[in-house]
Design a protein around this motif. Structure first.
Motif, PDB file in Angstrom:
ATOM      1  N   VAL A 158       1.682  11.475  14.457  1.00 17.91           N
ATOM      2  CA  VAL A 158       1.652  12.280  13.228  1.00 17.91           C
ATOM      3  C   VAL A 158       3.010  12.210  12.539  1.00 17.91           C
ATOM      4  O   VAL A 158       3.108  11.960  11.332  1.00 17.91           O
ATOM      5  N   ILE A 159       4.077  12.376  13.341  1.00 21.24           N
ATOM      6  CA  ILE A 159       5.422  12.337  12.771  1.00 21.24           C
ATOM      7  C   ILE A 159       5.718  10.963  12.176  1.00 21.24           C
ATOM      8  O   ILE A 159       6.235  10.843  11.066  1.00 21.24           O
ATOM      9  N   ILE A 160       5.361   9.918  12.919  1.00 20.63           N
ATOM     10  CA  ILE A 160       5.629   8.567  12.414  1.00 20.63           C
ATOM     11  C   ILE A 160       4.849   8.309  11.131  1.00 20.63           C
ATOM     12  O   ILE A 160       5.378   7.726  10.173  1.00 20.63           O
ATOM     13  N   LEU A 161       3.601   8.792  11.092  1.00 18.49           N
ATOM     14  CA  LEU A 161       2.803   8.611   9.877  1.00 18.49           C
ATOM     15  C   LEU A 161       3.473   9.306   8.687  1.00 18.49           C
ATOM     16  O   LEU A 161       3.655   8.703   7.622  1.00 18.49           O
ATOM     17  N   LEU A 162       3.870  10.576   8.876  1.00 20.60           N
ATOM     18  CA  LEU A 162       4.482  11.330   7.775  1.00 20.60           C
ATOM     19  C   LEU A 162       5.816  10.701   7.372  1.00 20.60           C
ATOM     20  O   LEU A 162       6.137  10.579   6.185  1.00 20.60           O
ATOM     21  N   LEU A 163       6.573  10.270   8.395  1.00 18.13           N
ATOM     22  CA  LEU A 163       7.871   9.648   8.147  1.00 18.13           C
ATOM     23  C   LEU A 163       7.722   8.408   7.277  1.00 18.13           C
ATOM     24  O   LEU A 163       8.423   8.230   6.274  1.00 18.13           O
ATOM     25  N   PHE A 164       6.772   7.540   7.654  1.00 17.85           N
ATOM     26  CA  PHE A 164       6.645   6.288   6.921  1.00 17.85           C
ATOM     27  C   PHE A 164       5.879   6.456   5.615  1.00 17.85           C
ATOM     28  O   PHE A 164       6.085   5.707   4.673  1.00 17.85           O
ATOM     29  N   ARG A 165       5.017   7.469   5.552  1.00 12.92           N
ATOM     30  CA  ARG A 165       4.291   7.697   4.306  1.00 12.92           C
ATOM     31  C   ARG A 165       5.231   8.280   3.250  1.00 12.92           C
ATOM     32  O   ARG A 165       5.234   7.843   2.116  1.00 12.92           O
ATOM     33  N   GLY A 218      -1.679   0.580  11.688  1.00 16.09           N
ATOM     34  CA  GLY A 218      -0.638   0.501  12.722  1.00 16.09           C
ATOM     35  C   GLY A 218      -0.455   1.834  13.423  1.00 16.09           C
ATOM     36  O   GLY A 218      -0.282   1.894  14.642  1.00 16.09           O
ATOM     37  N   ILE A 219      -0.494   2.921  12.631  1.00 14.48           N
ATOM     38  CA  ILE A 219      -0.341   4.261  13.221  1.00 14.48           C
ATOM     39  C   ILE A 219      -1.523   4.576  14.144  1.00 14.48           C
ATOM     40  O   ILE A 219      -1.342   5.167  15.212  1.00 14.48           O
ATOM     41  N   PHE A 220      -2.714   4.156  13.733  1.00 13.68           N
ATOM     42  CA  PHE A 220      -3.884   4.363  14.602  1.00 13.68           C
ATOM     43  C   PHE A 220      -3.671   3.671  15.939  1.00 13.68           C
ATOM     44  O   PHE A 220      -3.963   4.215  16.997  1.00 13.68           O
ATOM     45  N   LEU A 221      -3.149   2.452  15.874  1.00 13.48           N
ATOM     46  CA  LEU A 221      -2.919   1.711  17.114  1.00 13.48           C
ATOM     47  C   LEU A 221      -1.864   2.402  17.973  1.00 13.48           C
ATOM     48  O   LEU A 221      -1.986   2.488  19.192  1.00 13.48           O
ATOM     49  N   GLU A 222      -0.841   2.928  17.300  1.00 13.08           N
ATOM     50  CA  GLU A 222       0.204   3.631  18.046  1.00 13.08           C
ATOM     51  C   GLU A 222      -0.374   4.862  18.745  1.00 13.08           C
ATOM     52  O   GLU A 222       0.047   5.222  19.831  1.00 13.08           O
ATOM     53  N   THR A 223      -1.339   5.498  18.096  1.00 15.46           N
ATOM     54  CA  THR A 223      -1.965   6.688  18.673  1.00 15.46           C
ATOM     55  C   THR A 223      -2.587   6.381  20.035  1.00 15.46           C
ATOM     56  O   THR A 223      -2.404   7.130  20.997  1.00 15.46           O
ATOM     57  N   VAL A 224      -3.304   5.265  20.117  1.00 13.07           N
ATOM     58  CA  VAL A 224      -3.922   4.940  21.405  1.00 13.07           C
ATOM     59  C   VAL A 224      -2.875   4.395  22.393  1.00 13.07           C
ATOM     60  O   VAL A 224      -2.992   4.595  23.605  1.00 13.07           O
ATOM     61  N   LEU A 225      -1.829   3.744  21.852  1.00 14.46           N
ATOM     62  CA  LEU A 225      -0.768   3.230  22.727  1.00 14.46           C
ATOM     63  C   LEU A 225      -0.028   4.370  23.424  1.00 14.46           C
ATOM     64  O   LEU A 225       0.223   4.335  24.625  1.00 14.46           O
ATOM     65  N   ILE A 226       0.323   5.391  22.625  1.00 14.46           N
ATOM     66  CA  ILE A 226       1.104   6.489  23.190  1.00 14.46           C
ATOM     67  C   ILE A 226       0.258   7.305  24.160  1.00 14.46           C
ATOM     68  O   ILE A 226       0.753   7.813  25.161  1.00 14.46           O
ATOM     69  N   ALA A 230       2.818  -3.506  12.319  1.00 11.75           N
ATOM     70  CA  ALA A 230       2.379  -2.124  12.141  1.00 11.75           C
ATOM     71  C   ALA A 230       3.056  -1.443  10.959  1.00 11.75           C
ATOM     72  O   ALA A 230       2.399  -0.786  10.156  1.00 11.75           O
ATOM     73  N   LEU A 231       4.386  -1.590  10.851  1.00 10.56           N
ATOM     74  CA  LEU A 231       5.135  -0.813   9.859  1.00 10.56           C
ATOM     75  C   LEU A 231       5.605  -1.643   8.666  1.00 10.56           C
ATOM     76  O   LEU A 231       5.723  -1.122   7.568  1.00 10.56           O
ATOM     77  N   ASN A 273       2.187 -13.353  16.707  1.00 11.26           N
ATOM     78  CA  ASN A 273       1.125 -13.747  17.643  1.00 11.26           C
ATOM     79  C   ASN A 273       0.834 -12.751  18.755  1.00 11.26           C
ATOM     80  O   ASN A 273      -0.059 -12.966  19.553  1.00 11.26           O
ATOM     81  N   GLN A 274       1.619 -11.692  18.825  1.00  8.88           N
ATOM     82  CA  GLN A 274       1.376 -10.750  19.933  1.00  8.88           C
ATOM     83  C   GLN A 274       0.122  -9.920  19.651  1.00  8.88           C
ATOM     84  O   GLN A 274      -0.288  -9.753  18.514  1.00  8.88           O
ATOM     85  N   PRO A 275      -0.523  -9.427  20.702  1.00  6.95           N
ATOM     86  CA  PRO A 275      -1.860  -8.842  20.557  1.00  6.95           C
ATOM     87  C   PRO A 275      -1.924  -7.638  19.608  1.00  6.95           C
ATOM     88  O   PRO A 275      -2.928  -7.461  18.927  1.00  6.95           O
ATOM     89  N   ALA A 276      -0.840  -6.825  19.557  1.00  3.31           N
ATOM     90  CA  ALA A 276      -0.907  -5.649  18.676  1.00  3.31           C
ATOM     91  C   ALA A 276      -0.984  -6.078  17.215  1.00  3.31           C
ATOM     92  O   ALA A 276      -1.779  -5.537  16.442  1.00  3.31           O
ATOM     93  N   THR A 277      -0.194  -7.083  16.836  1.00  5.24           N
ATOM     94  CA  THR A 277      -0.234  -7.585  15.455  1.00  5.24           C
ATOM     95  C   THR A 277      -1.616  -8.128  15.108  1.00  5.24           C
ATOM     96  O   THR A 277      -2.186  -7.807  14.067  1.00  5.24           O
TER      97      THR A 277
END
Lengths: 318, 270
Positions: free
Chosen positions: B51-58, B79-87, B203-204, B220-224
Motif C-alpha cells: 500500500v505504501i509503495i503504491l501511494l509513494l509511486f502514485r 508491479g505492485i500487485f506482484l509485490e503484494t504476493v511476493l511480500i 515493476a516500477l 528476462n527474469q521471471p518477475a518482469t
C-alpha cells in the motif's frame, strides 16, 4: 517392543550415538538417563523415524526404522521436550488436528479429543488459545495430542523438564496410568528419581554410549557402593572395630574420627552386617549405630557418567 | 482414562491414499488459516507495505517517471500487485522456520499423515492469504485511479497469473525457511529474493531506463516477464509471448522448489 542394536549416529565428527544397544519390553517403561548432550534425544528421533541411523538396527514393534517408517508412525506417539502444540490454536483444535492426521474419522477424533480434554483437566480452557496455558497445561495437552491415536508405543522426551514438583507428580501419575493400560513407554530424563520412580529398566547414556543398564537396584549394585557403616560408642574402640570390619571384606575400611565411624564397601550387605554384629558383640564393643548404606541413584549417575547432573533443559540436539 | 490409555490394534497401512492425503492437506491448511485469522496484525502489516509503495509511486515519485503511451498508475499497479504476493511469501519462510524451531514439524513428521501434506497445506493457506491481500490492493488501486482497459476474462486471467506466480514463490520461500531454520534469519534472507525480483524488474520503471549491464537480467527474469504479461492482459495488446514464458517460468520454479522443499522437510532438524 523396541529393539536397538549397535546404533551409531554421527553429526559431523561428533559421535552422538556410539554402538548403542537396548531392548524395551512391551507394556513397560524404559528410561534413558543421561546428562545434556548424552544422545538421548538423538535416539528418540531415530526411533520416531525423524532421523536415520548411520549404522546399526532399530526396530519398533518389530518394524525397521529404515524400511517401514510409515508403519511405525501409525503406532507411535511422541511428546516432545519442547511442548509441540500450536500456540495460536485452542487445546481442542490441537487435539482434533492430531486426530485427523492419525486418520481417525471425524466423529471419532472429536469424541476422543473431548475425552482427552476431560482426562487432562483442560475442559474449562478447551476453547482458549494454547498461548494462554501454563507450562503444566501445555505438557498435558502435548501428551494428550500424542495419545489421540491410542498408540501402543509412546516416546516422551524429557516429559517433566522445567515443571514444578506438583505438576511433575501429575505427569508421573498420567504415565503410570498409561502403562497400566498396556502402553510401552520410552522416556528420556536427566532426573534420577524420575527414572527410578517410573521405569523398570534404566539405560544410562553418556557421550553417546551406554554407560550401564538394568533396574535401579542393579545399577546401584554396579558401582559396588554398598557400605557397611559402624558407629562405636567409645572412640577407643575405633581401632578394634576397624580390624574386625577389615576381616569381612577384601576392601580397606575407612575411619571417620569425628563421627566415631568405620565404613567398608561390602558386596552383599546383610550377610556382612550380621557377621560384623556378632564379631563386634563378641569383642565387647558397644555400638551407637550399625547400618547398610545403599548408594542413591545420584551417586550411581555421577560414578557412571563422570558428569554433574544439572537440571538445565537440554538445549542441544543431542 | 480407560479410553485414552487403552491400546488400539496396530494398523499397518501402506502409503497414504490420495483421499487421505487430501484430507491431511485440508487439515493443515485449516490450521494455517486459523493462524492467519488469529494474527490479523501480521496480515495487516504484509498488506501495508505494498500500500505504501503504491501511494509513494502514485503520488510522490510517479510524477517524475514518464512511461510512453501509458498512464503511470496503469504502468505501476501490475508491479505492485506482484509485490503484494511476493511480500506475503516472506511470512511463509518465517512461519516454517518457526514451526521447525517450536517442534511442530517434529510432531507432524512423527504422525502417520502424508508427508507432502504439511507443505501443501501451508502453501495453500498462504495462497488464500495472498488472495485476501490482493483483493485489498485491487480496491485501493482503483481508488487511486487505476483502470482495467481490457475484457473481464483477460483481467481475471491477469489476476490468476499474479496469484499463480505468488503461489510458486511460496515454495521458494518454504525451501528458504526450512533451509535457514531460524525465524530471524528467514526474515532477513526472505528480503533478498524480494529485492532482486521486484526492484530489478519492470515493476516500477521501464527496463530501458536501467543501465546496460542490468538490462539483460531485468528484462528476462521471471518477475518482469510476469508483470509484462499482466500489463498486457490489463491493457490489451500482444500478450502470447510473455504469457507463455511466464507459465514456463512458473512451472519450472514450482517443480524445482517443490522437490527441494519436500527433501528439506523430510530431513528437517530443529
Amino acid at each position: 517392543m523396541i529393539e536397538v542394536e549397535a546404533v551409531t549416529k554421527l553429526f559431523g565428527s561428533t559421535r552422538a550415538l556410539d554402538q548403542v544397544s537396548l531392548v524395551a519390553d512391551a507394556g513397560r517403561v524404559l528410561a534413558l538417563l543421561g546428562p545434556n548432550g548424552a544422545g538421548k534425544t538423538t535416539l528418540v528421533r531415530i526411533l520416531t523415524t525423524l532421523l536415520l541411523p548411520d549404522s546399526g538396527q532399530a526396530r519398533v514393534g518389530g518394524l525397521d526404522v529404515r524400511r517401514q517408517p510409515a508403519s511405525i508412525r501409525s503406532m507411535i506417539g511422541l511428546a516432545g521436550q519442547y511442548a509441540s502444540v500450536d500456540e495460536l490454536l485452542t487445546g481442542r483444535e490441537n487435539l482434533e488436528l492430531s486426530g485427523l492426521l492419525y486418520h481417525l474419522p471425524r466423529a471419532e477424533y472429536r469424541r476422543r479429543a473431548e475425552k482427552a480434554l476431560e482426562r487432562m483437566a483442560l475442559t474449562s480452557v478447551a476453547d482458549h488459545p494454547v498461548k494462554t496455558y501454563s507450562g503444566g497445561m501445555r505438557r498435558r495437552l502435548d501428551l494428550a495430542a500424542s495419545l489421540i491415536g491410542q498408540p501402543p508405543v509412546l516416546f516422551l522426551d524429557e516429559p517433566t523438564t522445567g515443571l514444578d514438583p506438583r505438576t511433575r507428580k501429575e505427569m508421573w501419575q498420567l504415565i503410570e496410568e498409561l502403562v497400566a493400560g498396556g502402553t510401552t513407554v520410552l522416556l528420556t530424563t536427566q532426573y534420577m528419581d524420575e527414572a527410578e520412580h517410573l521405569a523398570q529398566t534404566i539405560v544410562v547414556l553418556d557421550s553417546g554410549r551406554v554407560a550401564a543398564s538394568g533396574t535401579a537396584e542393579e545399577l546401584k549394585d554396579r558401582i559396588d557402593g554398598t557400605l557397611l557403616e559402624v558407629r562405636v560408642s567409645d572412640p577407643a574402640d575405633l581401632g578394634k572395630a576397624r580390624t574386625i570390619l577389615a576381616s569381612l571384606s577384601t576392601r580397606l575400611p575407612r575411619t571417620d574420627q569425628d563421627q566415631n565411624q568405620v565404613s567398608i564397601p561390602v558386596s552383599a550387605g546383610p550377610t556382612e552386617l550380621i557377621a560384623a554384629g556378632r564379631a563386634l558383640e563378641d569383642a565387647g564393643i558397644s555400638l551407637d549405630d550399625i547400618q547398610i548404606a545403599r548408594p542413591s541413584l545420584d551417586d550411581v549417575f555421577l560414578a557412571l557418567t563422570d558428569h554433574p547432573a544439572d537440571g538445565a533443559p537440554d538445549g542441544s540436539p543431542a | 482414562m480407560t479410553e485414552l490409555t487403552s491400546v488400539a490394534p496396530v494398523a499397518r497401512p501402506g502409503p497414504v491414499s490420495a483421499q487421505l492425503a487430501l484430507r491431511d492437506i485440508q487439515g493443515i491448511a485449516r490450521r494455517n488459516l486459523i493462524r492467519i485469522v488469529r494474527t490479523p496484525q501480521l496480515l495487516f502489516v504484509s498488506i501495508l507495505q505494498p500500500v505504501i509503495i503504491l501511494l509513494l509511486f502514485r503520488y510522490v515519485l510517479g510524477g517524475a517517471i514518464h512511461v510512453p503511451g501509458l498512464d503511470y498508475v496503469d504502468f505501476v499497479v501490475p508491479g505492485i500487485f506482484l509485490e503484494t504476493v511476493l511480500i506475503g511469501g516472506m511470512t511463509t519462510a518465517v512461519a516454517l522456520a518457526q514451526d521447525l524451531q517450536a517442534g511442530m514439524i517434529d510432531r507432524f513428521r512423527s504422525l502417520p499423515m502424508a508427508r507432502s501434506a504439511f507443505l501443501a497445506g501451508r502453501t495453500l493457506a498462504d495462497l488464500a492469504r495472498g488472495i485476501a491481500a490482493l483483493a485489498c490492493l485491487v480496491g485501493l488501486a482503483v481508488l487511486v485511479g487505476f483502470r482495467f482497459h481490457n475484457s473481464a476474462v483477460a483481467c481475471i486471467a491477469a489476476i490468476a497469473l499474479i496469484l499463480a506466480f505468488g503461489y510458486v514463490l511460496t515454495w521458494v520461500y518454504a525451501a528458504l525457511g526450512l533451509a535457514v531454520r531460524d525465524p530471524q534469519t528467514a526474515q532477513m534472507a526472505a528480503i533478498l529474493p524480494m529485492f532482486v525480483l521486484f526492484f530489478a524488474s519492470s515493476a516500477l520503471v521501464p527496463v530501458t531506463t536501467m543501465p546496460g549491464w542490468l538490462q539483460p537480467f531485468a528484462r528476462n527474469q521471471p518477475a518482469t516477464i510476469t508483470i509484462n504479461a499482466v500489463r498486457a492482459l490489463f491493457e490489451g495488446g500482444p500478450v502470447a509471448h510473455d504469457l507463455w514464458l511466464a507459465v514456463v517460468w512458473c512451472t519450472g520454479i514450482l517443480i524445482v522448489f517443490l522437490v527441494l522443499s519436500l527433501r528439506l522437510y523430510r530431513r528437517a532438524t530443529a
